[in-house]
Design a protein around this motif. Structure first.
Motif, mmCIF file in Angstrom:
data_model
loop_
_atom_site.group_PDB
_atom_site.id
_atom_site.type_symbol
_atom_site.label_atom_id
_atom_site.label_comp_id
_atom_site.label_asym_id
_atom_site.label_seq_id
_atom_site.Cartn_x
_atom_site.Cartn_y
_atom_site.Cartn_z
ATOM 1 N N ASP A 186 0.816 -1.213 0.000
ATOM 2 C CA ASP A 186 0.000 0.000 0.000
ATOM 3 C C ASP A 186 0.847 1.259 0.000
ATOM 4 O O ASP A 186 0.300 2.364 0.050
ATOM 5 C CB ASP A 186 -0.919 0.013 1.236
ATOM 6 C CG ASP A 186 -0.137 0.070 2.530
ATOM 7 O OD1 ASP A 186 -0.216 1.076 3.236
ATOM 8 O OD2 ASP A 186 0.568 -0.908 2.838
ATOM 9 N N ALA A 187 2.191 1.131 -0.038
ATOM 10 C CA ALA A 187 3.069 2.301 0.052
ATOM 11 C C ALA A 187 4.130 2.252 -1.037
ATOM 12 O O ALA A 187 4.507 1.178 -1.529
ATOM 13 C CB ALA A 187 3.722 2.369 1.430
ATOM 14 N N VAL A 188 4.647 3.425 -1.379
ATOM 15 C CA VAL A 188 5.584 3.577 -2.494
ATOM 16 C C VAL A 188 6.850 2.732 -2.330
ATOM 17 O O VAL A 188 7.270 2.057 -3.278
ATOM 18 C CB VAL A 188 5.913 5.069 -2.693
ATOM 19 C CG1 VAL A 188 7.109 5.261 -3.616
ATOM 20 C CG2 VAL A 188 4.683 5.805 -3.240
ATOM 21 N N PRO A 189 7.524 2.731 -1.161
ATOM 22 C CA PRO A 189 8.739 1.912 -1.061
ATOM 23 C C PRO A 189 8.486 0.426 -1.281
ATOM 24 O O PRO A 189 9.364 -0.285 -1.790
ATOM 25 C CB PRO A 189 9.228 2.181 0.374
ATOM 26 C CG PRO A 189 8.687 3.527 0.712
ATOM 27 C CD PRO A 189 7.334 3.561 0.050
ATOM 28 N N GLY A 190 7.298 -0.063 -0.923
ATOM 29 C CA GLY A 190 6.976 -1.464 -1.142
ATOM 30 C C GLY A 190 6.760 -1.795 -2.600
ATOM 31 O O GLY A 190 7.089 -2.901 -3.059
#
Length: 269
Positions: A186-190
């Motif tokens: 759900d997040a950009v780094p992931g």
């Protein structure tokens, strides 16, 4: 076979903790406890997905937080300051994370469907091992238990946005090719983690950090606000390079069917 045979799932905002509130609220508390510096939930969300030490370091570099820090202490945040905030963060997070271990609606049914198809369930997190050792059994008691999990401090190479936690899952699960994996986050780094690992990537626009609402807040929102927040979250995840963006993990089986058709045509991530 030339099809998806493993998924690598994030935790907060993806499989548990709708809205990803466990880490964000604790960052706010840790900054206040360690140095009396206020930060907002919105600021706390900006670096979400990184390892927690790296997350604190990134928060200290946000212009708004850096200015507040400078005004209060007369100097920029140092590595020693990050260590002090992290030391405050860890016991708070370990104690609180079990309160956010409930699987998001649709997760347990989705995992059951995937296992019926022979798909293996890996996972990784920006949480360190000490937090995961509290979260994993708490989530298992409520019906969610992946086949493997990796914490952000488990590997010498580091965490997100590098590919190492995702690839450790590939090794542990015996996956035959990274192109047969989907990284879900759900997040950009992931999303960057999955891309760097050579995997298909799926962003979740509604259940996680980018949408940023509790389940109850979401239930009480107007259709217009839901649509606006969903669009903003989707755009953020697509800009990060996600191959697909859906609302929640409940839509993963449909995405797997689409990717399997693409794999059959010889396409790769």
């Amino acid at each position: 076979m030339n099809q998806i045979n493993a998924v690598i799932l994030d935790w907060a905002g993806t499989t548990v903790d709708f809205g990803s509130f466990a880490p964000t609220s604790i960052f706010v508390e840790a900054f206040h406890q360690a140095f009396g510096i206020p930060i907002t939930l919105e600021e706390a969300r900006v670096p979400m997905g990184l390892g927690k030490w790296q997350h604190i370091d990134a928060l200290g570099k946000l212009p708004s937080v850096a200015a507040r820090w400078q005004n209060a202490l007369g100097r920029p945040m140092s590595h020693a300051d990050v260590d002090a905030i992290y030391a405050a963060f860890m016991p708070l997070q370990i104690r609180k994370v079990v309160d956010f271990a409930t699987p998001i609606a649709g997760v347990t049914d989705t995992i059951r469907q995937l296992r019926e198809q022979g798909i293996r369930i890996g996972s990784c997190s920006g949480y360190p091992r000490a937090v995961m050792e509290a979260l994993v059994p708490a989530a298992a008691q409520q019906g969610y238990a992946p086949d493997h999990w990796v914490a952000t401090d488990d590997l010498a190479a580091g965490g997100r946005p590098g590919p190492w936690m995702a690839l450790e899952n590939v090794i542990a699960l015996g996956v035959d090719a990274v192109s047969h994996c989907i990284k879900v986050d759900d997040a950009v780094p992931g999303i960057a983690e999955g891309l760097n690992a050579g995997m298909w990537t799926l962003g979740l626009a509604l259940s996680g950090n980018a949408f940023g609402a509790t389940w109850q807040e979401y239930q009480n929102m107007s259709a217009a606000e839901v649509a606006q927040r969903r669009q903003q979250a989707s755009e953020t995840l697509y800009r990060a390079g996600a191959h697909y963006v859906v609302d929640t993990l409940a839509e993963l089986p449909g995405v797997i069917a689409q990717i399997n058709r693409r794999l059959a045509r010889g396409e790769r991530p």
